[in-house]
Design an enzyme around this catalytic site. Structure first.
Site, PDB file in Angstrom:
ATOM      1  N   HIS A 170      -3.458  -5.289   1.690  1.00 33.98           N
ATOM      2  CA  HIS A 170      -2.668  -5.579   2.899  1.00 33.98           C
ATOM      3  C   HIS A 170      -2.602  -7.081   3.184  1.00 33.98           C
ATOM      4  CE1 HIS A 170      -2.066  -1.514   4.675  1.00 33.98           C
ATOM      5  NE2 HIS A 170      -3.045  -1.234   3.823  1.00 33.98           N
ATOM      6  N   GLU A 184      -0.701  -8.644   5.114  1.00 32.51           N
ATOM      7  CA  GLU A 184      -0.361  -8.924   6.529  1.00 32.51           C
ATOM      8  C   GLU A 184      -1.595  -8.946   7.417  1.00 32.51           C
ATOM      9  OE1 GLU A 184      -0.306  -6.023   5.182  1.00 32.51           O
ATOM     10  OE2 GLU A 184      -0.681  -4.446   6.664  1.00 32.51           O
ATOM     11  N   CYS A 227       0.820  -1.210   0.000  1.00 42.70           N
ATOM     12  CA  CYS A 227       0.000   0.000   0.000  1.00 42.70           C
ATOM     13  C   CYS A 227       0.863   1.274   0.000  1.00 42.70           C
ATOM     14  CB  CYS A 227      -0.992  -0.066   1.146  1.00 42.70           C
ATOM     15  SG  CYS A 227      -2.430   0.937   0.861  1.00 42.70           S
TER      16      CYS A 227
HETATM   17  N1  GLN Z   1      -3.448   6.420   1.521  1.00 40.26           N
HETATM   18  C1  GLN Z   1      -2.137   6.140   2.023  1.00 40.26           C
HETATM   19  C2  GLN Z   1      -1.089   6.954   1.285  1.00 40.26           C
HETATM   20  O1  GLN Z   1      -1.385   7.564   0.304  1.00 40.26           O
HETATM   21  C3  GLN Z   1      -1.826   4.642   1.902  1.00 40.26           C
HETATM   22  C4  GLN Z   1      -2.772   3.840   2.748  1.00 40.26           C
HETATM   23  C5  GLN Z   1      -2.220   2.537   3.257  1.00 40.26           C
HETATM   24  O2  GLN Z   1      -1.026   2.308   3.280  1.00 40.26           O
HETATM   25  N2  GLN Z   1      -3.109   1.705   3.742  1.00 40.26           N
HETATM   26  O3  GLN Z   1       0.013   6.999   1.675  1.00 40.26           O
END
Ligand code: GLN
Length: 195
Positions: free
Chosen positions: A176, A178, A84
């Site tokens: 995610h 994890e 992410c």
């Molecule tokens: N929205 C976050 C970002 O732009 C990422 C979100 C996440 O890691 N769950 O950094």
């Protein structure tokens, strides 16, 4: 075990969801070290960049000296997995808003494109990874991968969009792994990037 160099997985532990990655990787049998400095990074042979707030993580990467250290680590062929915000940091181009990144994978990502925190959701992947069943995917303020360079391979889709990509040993997911009881993406990454 004398003389055997034990493979150690680093987890970037500056901000965000590093603790869940440490637990998930340990449950998969990995030897894990939290990485907060370039000296920590020098002790590991792989690195996971967790989710969180990529703009905050970016600032911390610069102030700790890890920004260049991670670029060198990746260029030397040590495997990276970005979850992410980690995927955002690994992208070549970031938009919505635009922001600097490590430029490790030739992809462009649009931040928060799957919705804000309240729009976080869980779903199953379209296809499967290796001989496993569909992966359960948890999306939290996830980015969308809106451009994929020819050097990058898509490993998993959700609703026909790329959600897990890789260039060689460097993998990035917009979900995610994890946070699921069976983190297939991390498990397969560990297996496939074994030195
Ligand atoms: N929205 C976050 C970002 O732009 C990422 C979100 C996440 O890691 N769950 O950094």
């Amino acid at each position: 075990m004398a003389g055997e160099l034990k493979e150690k997985v680093g987890v970037l532990a500056l901000q965000g969801g590093f603790a869940a990655h440490v637990s998930a990787l340990r449950a998969l049998g990995a030897v894990v070290r939290e990485v907060r400095t370039p000296d920590d990074l020098a002790c590991v042979t792989r690195l996971v960049l967790p989710g969180g707030e990529s703009s905050t993580q970016l600032k911390l990467l610069h102030s700790t000296g890890l920004y260049m250290a991670i670029k060198d680590f990746a260029a030397a062929g040590y495997p990276l997995f970005g979850t992410c915000a980690g995927a955002i940091l690994m992208a070549r181009d970031v938009r919505d808003p635009e922001q600097d990144s490590l430029n490790i994978l030739d992809i462009e990502v649009s931040r928060n494109a799957w919705g804000r925190q309240v729009n976080s959701f869980e779903a199953d992947s379209d296809g499967t990874l290796g001989d496993r069943g569909r992966s359960h995917l948890v999306f939290i303020r996830a980015p969308r991968i809106c451009r994929i360079g020819s050097s990058v391979e898509v490993l998993l889709h959700y609703h026909d969009e790329a959600v897990l990509v890789r260039k060689g040993v460097h993998w990035a997911s917009t979900f995610h792994p994890e946070l699921t009881s069976d983190p297939v993406a991390l498990k397969v990454w560990l297996q496939k990037t074994k030195s």
